[in-house]
Design a protein around this motif. Sequence first.
Motif, mmCIF file in Angstrom:
data_model
loop_
_atom_site.group_PDB
_atom_site.id
_atom_site.type_symbol
_atom_site.label_atom_id
_atom_site.label_comp_id
_atom_site.label_asym_id
_atom_site.label_seq_id
_atom_site.Cartn_x
_atom_site.Cartn_y
_atom_site.Cartn_z
ATOM 1 N N ARG A 21 14.174 26.350 -6.345
ATOM 2 C CA ARG A 21 15.302 25.297 -6.442
ATOM 3 C C ARG A 21 16.537 25.930 -6.733
ATOM 4 N NH1 ARG A 21 10.625 23.326 -8.799
ATOM 5 N NH2 ARG A 21 9.783 20.988 -8.222
ATOM 6 N N GLN A 286 15.147 9.724 -6.242
ATOM 7 C CA GLN A 286 15.314 11.021 -5.889
ATOM 8 C C GLN A 286 16.652 11.532 -5.846
ATOM 9 O OE1 GLN A 286 12.541 12.098 -2.654
ATOM 10 N NE2 GLN A 286 10.713 11.346 -4.043
ATOM 11 N N GLN A 287 17.458 10.651 -4.948
ATOM 12 C CA GLN A 287 18.913 10.944 -4.682
ATOM 13 C C GLN A 287 19.716 10.697 -6.055
ATOM 14 O OE1 GLN A 287 20.569 8.199 -1.663
ATOM 15 N NE2 GLN A 287 18.898 8.625 -0.140
ATOM 16 N N GLY A 290 18.881 14.018 -8.024
ATOM 17 C CA GLY A 290 19.694 15.027 -7.456
ATOM 18 C C GLY A 290 21.177 15.047 -7.965
ATOM 19 N N GLY A 340 22.593 22.412 -1.458
ATOM 20 C CA GLY A 340 21.395 21.423 -1.504
ATOM 21 C C GLY A 340 21.122 20.790 -0.069
ATOM 22 N N SER A 344 15.743 21.527 -1.274
ATOM 23 C CA SER A 344 16.025 20.379 -2.127
ATOM 24 C C SER A 344 16.450 20.834 -3.668
ATOM 25 C CB SER A 344 14.587 19.686 -2.145
ATOM 26 O OG SER A 344 14.482 18.617 -3.191
ATOM 27 N N ILE A 345 17.088 20.059 -4.625
ATOM 28 C CA ILE A 345 17.489 20.447 -5.764
ATOM 29 C C ILE A 345 16.495 19.987 -6.849
ATOM 30 C CG2 ILE A 345 18.764 18.464 -6.288
ATOM 31 C CD1 ILE A 345 20.949 20.272 -7.407
ATOM 32 N N THR A 346 15.613 19.018 -5.991
ATOM 33 C CA THR A 346 14.514 18.550 -7.271
ATOM 34 C C THR A 346 13.135 18.697 -6.906
ATOM 35 O OG1 THR A 346 14.344 16.451 -5.565
ATOM 36 C CG2 THR A 346 16.070 16.201 -7.466
#
Length: 346
Positions: A21, A286-287, A290, A340, A344-346
Amino acid sequence: MVAGIPGRNGARGPAWAELLRLPALFTVPGDALAGAAALGAPGRRTLLAIGSSLCLYEAGMVLNDWADRAEDAAERPHRPLPSGRVSPTAAFTAACAFTAAGLALATRAGRPALTIAVPLAAVVWSYDLALKHTPAGPFAMAAARGLDLLLGAATAGRAGPALPSAALLATHTLAVTTLSRQETRDGTPTAALAALASTGALTWLLQRRPSPGRPSERRSSDGWRSHGHGRARPGPESRPERPGPRPGQACRLPAPLTAALAALYAATTARPYLHASLNPSPPLTQQAVGAGIRATIPLQAALIARSGATAISAGTVTTATTAITALLTAALAPAARRFGKRVSIT
């Protein structure tokens, strides 16, 4: 996630970037910088603390996917481990190596830093292996962020003055982690509303001007410490005048930078949190998560500016040093957002 998922024998670089990540790494340096700002300006040991933080953070990222590989096989089969792009053995080995490197760098930063890094590493491993799916999980993650900030403060020999900043950062992390539990399923608006309320409260607290405490030690005009080891304490006439407010007085410096960074922090999270509260579906959640992770960066920058105002009034750091450190930290946010879009950052 990385655009275009390769097969089992696909490129390993993108798979490791996704596993680690990498965009989230931009949220790490500000922890140590905010901790150091509470005691003055960052120094050489602060860089070692940042290196230690980066390693321990990545240990947590890799160990997280290693521990969740069975769950991800059902809910996120595209992740590097269930898709076979990274082997579980390689992931666990990397987690151990990152942990060892983080503790080694903390050792180089000094014993006080090591006394923070050891429990930090313990919290990271405990969260991933045992606490994540328990009610204690979000609190463990919040504790890890708070300890990471204290790690930066410990490079100056003590972490006490950084506790208020650590508490604010931990509160933000608690809200984001609680919200993240709804990333893969339809949830309730409660977590998103709580995160939104937390952002509002933290934004207000960031703009409150702390009063500086009395410095623990001073230097006489010849540069020697003015107490201890038999040195005579010089009289008032031998002490050079400090510019600005005297130590112990309330800080009355203007704080436009702190206010601007606090507003940036609120703006980063407000809309995604609101959308997730109105429609708590996995994509919007999820957004929101993030955005909460990325908002850590302006929050850290605001903490640096806020703590720096105290240090300025105490005569231990200059306005330019504080402003530059805060702005450099804030500059990591656009880089995290841009990166990102690829990973993906998550």
